[in-house]
Write a protein that holds these residues in place. Sequence first.
Motif, PDB file in Angstrom:
ATOM      1  N   GLU A 118       8.322  -2.083   5.490  1.00 54.79           N
ATOM      2  CA  GLU A 118       7.345  -1.465   4.584  1.00 54.79           C
ATOM      3  C   GLU A 118       6.730  -0.219   5.224  1.00 54.79           C
ATOM      4  O   GLU A 118       6.596   0.813   4.578  1.00 54.79           O
ATOM      5  CB  GLU A 118       6.232  -2.445   4.219  1.00 54.79           C
ATOM      6  N   GLU A 143      -2.997  -0.681  -5.836  1.00 54.31           N
ATOM      7  CA  GLU A 143      -2.590   0.349  -4.876  1.00 54.31           C
ATOM      8  C   GLU A 143      -2.276   1.655  -5.591  1.00 54.31           C
ATOM      9  O   GLU A 143      -2.648   2.733  -5.127  1.00 54.31           O
ATOM     10  CB  GLU A 143      -1.364  -0.108  -4.072  1.00 54.31           C
ATOM     11  N   GLU A 199       5.251   2.949  -5.600  1.00 55.51           N
ATOM     12  CA  GLU A 199       4.470   1.967  -6.361  1.00 55.51           C
ATOM     13  C   GLU A 199       5.110   1.657  -7.708  1.00 55.51           C
ATOM     14  O   GLU A 199       5.058   0.513  -8.169  1.00 55.51           O
ATOM     15  CB  GLU A 199       3.022   2.429  -6.530  1.00 55.51           C
ATOM     16  N   CYS A 233       2.084  -9.752  -6.765  1.00 56.37           N
ATOM     17  CA  CYS A 233       2.512  -8.397  -6.427  1.00 56.37           C
ATOM     18  C   CYS A 233       2.147  -7.387  -7.521  1.00 56.37           C
ATOM     19  O   CYS A 233       1.824  -6.233  -7.213  1.00 56.37           O
ATOM     20  CB  CYS A 233       4.008  -8.366  -6.136  1.00 56.37           C
ATOM     21  N   LYS A 283       7.654  -0.951  -7.005  1.00 50.76           N
ATOM     22  CA  LYS A 283       7.037  -2.251  -6.718  1.00 50.76           C
ATOM     23  C   LYS A 283       6.497  -2.908  -7.986  1.00 50.76           C
ATOM     24  O   LYS A 283       6.660  -4.121  -8.188  1.00 50.76           O
ATOM     25  CB  LYS A 283       5.928  -2.083  -5.682  1.00 50.76           C
ATOM     26  N   ILE A 284       5.875  -2.119  -8.839  1.00 43.82           N
ATOM     27  CA  ILE A 284       5.311  -2.675 -10.077  1.00 43.82           C
ATOM     28  C   ILE A 284       6.422  -3.163 -10.998  1.00 43.82           C
ATOM     29  O   ILE A 284       6.372  -4.282 -11.507  1.00 43.82           O
ATOM     30  CB  ILE A 284       4.412  -1.640 -10.796  1.00 43.82           C
ATOM     31  N   ILE A 313      10.788  -5.138  -2.061  1.00 44.42           N
ATOM     32  CA  ILE A 313       9.830  -5.703  -3.018  1.00 44.42           C
ATOM     33  C   ILE A 313      10.422  -6.951  -3.674  1.00 44.42           C
ATOM     34  O   ILE A 313       9.700  -7.910  -3.946  1.00 44.42           O
ATOM     35  CB  ILE A 313       9.345  -4.678  -4.075  1.00 44.42           C
ATOM     36  N   HIS A 315       0.016  -4.158  -6.425  1.00 41.02           N
ATOM     37  CA  HIS A 315       0.596  -2.824  -6.511  1.00 41.02           C
ATOM     38  C   HIS A 315       0.018  -1.972  -7.634  1.00 41.02           C
ATOM     39  O   HIS A 315       0.012  -0.747  -7.526  1.00 41.02           O
ATOM     40  CB  HIS A 315       2.115  -2.917  -6.541  1.00 41.02           C
ATOM     41  N   SER A 353       8.269  -6.254  -9.724  1.00 38.93           N
ATOM     42  CA  SER A 353       7.358  -7.401  -9.794  1.00 38.93           C
ATOM     43  C   SER A 353       7.194  -7.891 -11.223  1.00 38.93           C
ATOM     44  O   SER A 353       7.084  -9.101 -11.465  1.00 38.93           O
ATOM     45  CB  SER A 353       6.005  -7.043  -9.176  1.00 38.93           C
TER      46      SER A 353
END
Length: 146
Positions: free
Chosen positions: A22, A58, A36, A51, A39-40, A130, A55, A43
């Motif tokens: 990471e 974030e 991001e 998550c 990751k979103i 992720i 995220h 997830s």
Amino acid sequence: MSERINIKKLEPKAYEAMFGLEKYLSTSKLSKTILELIKIRASQINGCAYCIDMHTQEAIKHGENPRRIFAVSAWWESPLFDEKEQVVLKMTEEVTLVADKGLTTKTYDLAKTIFDDNEIAQIIMQIAIINTWNRIAVSTRMIHEI
């Protein structure tokens, strides 16, 4: 729902290795926005509330517009994402759902017109990490704070 085992406590060296990747990816050429979004979206696909919560927060902290975050789940229908972001989101879906068809030649070839080889490698690595985090969080039933 109650949390199961805590892998971070049980296997701290494994967690350190994951955090190392990471940390490396956070220094890549990819923008915080791209990282991001990956990751979103992964997830969301994996149903990882822990998550998604982490995220989206974030992303907002890094200046992302909440309206765009709300649209990630239907990015292909939204004018809020540019071509670069659309390709990354498509790659995220195809790599996350690797058993369906994997990263298609069409998507890969489009990515090659926008990103260099190192960026493509970094995108794939971010998608992979992720997905690993999602699998840990979902299988251990990690619970995000309220």
